[in-house]
Design a protein around this motif. Structure first.
Motif, PDB file in Angstrom:
ATOM      1  N   CYS A 176       0.833  -1.192   0.000  1.00 25.62           N
ATOM      2  CA  CYS A 176       0.000   0.000   0.000  1.00 25.62           C
ATOM      3  C   CYS A 176       0.871   1.246   0.000  1.00 25.62           C
ATOM      4  N   ASP A 177       0.488   2.209  -0.817  1.00 28.70           N
ATOM      5  CA  ASP A 177       1.068   3.543  -0.765  1.00 28.70           C
ATOM      6  C   ASP A 177       0.077   4.377   0.032  1.00 28.70           C
ATOM      7  N   THR A 178       0.380   4.599   1.327  1.00 30.39           N
ATOM      8  CA  THR A 178      -0.565   5.292   2.200  1.00 30.39           C
ATOM      9  C   THR A 178      -0.670   6.776   1.875  1.00 30.39           C
ATOM     10  N   GLU A 179       0.378   7.362   1.316  1.00 25.04           N
ATOM     11  CA  GLU A 179       0.330   8.784   0.979  1.00 25.04           C
ATOM     12  C   GLU A 179      -0.687   9.048  -0.128  1.00 25.04           C
ATOM     13  N   ASN A 180      -0.665   8.237  -1.176  1.00 22.93           N
ATOM     14  CA  ASN A 180      -1.580   8.410  -2.306  1.00 22.93           C
ATOM     15  C   ASN A 180      -2.801   7.503  -2.209  1.00 22.93           C
ATOM     16  N   GLU A 181      -2.864   6.675  -1.169  1.00 25.69           N
ATOM     17  CA  GLU A 181      -3.965   5.746  -0.940  1.00 25.69           C
ATOM     18  C   GLU A 181      -4.202   4.830  -2.141  1.00 25.69           C
ATOM     19  N   VAL A 182      -3.162   4.085  -2.509  1.00 26.87           N
ATOM     20  CA  VAL A 182      -3.231   3.124  -3.605  1.00 26.87           C
ATOM     21  C   VAL A 182      -2.878   1.751  -3.049  1.00 26.87           C
ATOM     22  N   LEU A 183      -3.734   0.771  -3.290  1.00 28.83           N
ATOM     23  CA  LEU A 183      -3.482  -0.599  -2.866  1.00 28.83           C
ATOM     24  C   LEU A 183      -3.029  -1.410  -4.070  1.00 28.83           C
ATOM     25  N   ASN A 184      -1.998  -2.227  -3.861  1.00 28.39           N
ATOM     26  CA  ASN A 184      -1.495  -3.107  -4.900  1.00 28.39           C
ATOM     27  C   ASN A 184      -1.652  -4.542  -4.425  1.00 28.39           C
TER      28      ASN A 184
END
Length: 193
Positions: free
Chosen positions: A124-132
């Motif tokens: 997860c990129d918590t800054e941009n709120e993107v889940l992979n």
């Protein structure tokens, strides 16, 4: 012939969205490249009943494992739906602020359905709120699906398909279409085997 007019605010919002989308794709690409280059996990010590819990992306895990966790690992091999839940639990253990991404996790895992994955890893990129969500498939294939939290109102996901270290497809599609495609490919592979 009509020409669409944009206000400065609309233009800046579109540019901001495009910038975030590009950043999310790059993060997903870097994560999947890391996962694709890591070694697979397939060791199980029968005499000591211990499962090697090293993840594909070599994320450090706790060294103290209980019998309950080991039995969940064994269940995950039999029931693929446990793999996604287990991957999300590992993500939350490592990155507690990723709990806000649960709606995205449910959207992706329910949308893609029950695919024949050897391993599932989430990041997860918590800054941009993107889940992979990355699925290690058979024959050294890897499917990586990314979805930003702010795009939960649409059905589209970004995805990458790798064979070994080679990128085969990088695109976006609706989750239903991607699921149908993956299931068709799995069925065709079973027919040819």
């Amino acid at each position: 012939m009509k020409k669409t007019l944009y206000t400065a605010q609309t233009f800046s919002l579109r540019e901001d969205f495009k910038r975030r989308l590009r950043k999310g794709v790059m993060i997903a690409f870097m994560f999947t490249a890391t996962v694709a280059s890591a070694s697979s996990v397939d060791s199980y010590d029968v005499e000591n009943n211990v499962v090697n819990t090293e993840t594909i992306a070599r994320i450090p895990t706790k060294s103290t494992q209980t019998n309950g966790i080991i039995s969940v690992e064994l269940l995950a091999d039999s029931y693929p739906e446990f793999k996604t839940v287990q991957a999300f639990d590992r993500l939350i253990t490592r990155l507690p602020e990723a709990l806000s991404m649960e709606p995205v996790m449910r959207f992706v895992t329910e949308g893609i359905g029950n695919i024949d994955a050897e391993r599932v890893v989430m990041d997860c990129d918590t800054e941009n709120e993107v889940l992979n969500v990355s699925y290690k498939l058979r024959d050294n294939m890897l499917l990586s699906i990314s979805k930003p939290l702010e795009t939960m109102n649409d059905q589209f996901v970004m995805f990458n398909v790798y064979h070994g270290r080679d990128l085969l497809v990088s695109d976006s599609a609706s989750i239903e279409l991607l699921s149908e495609y993956i299931h068709n490919v799995e069925n065709r592979i079973k027919e040819l085997a």
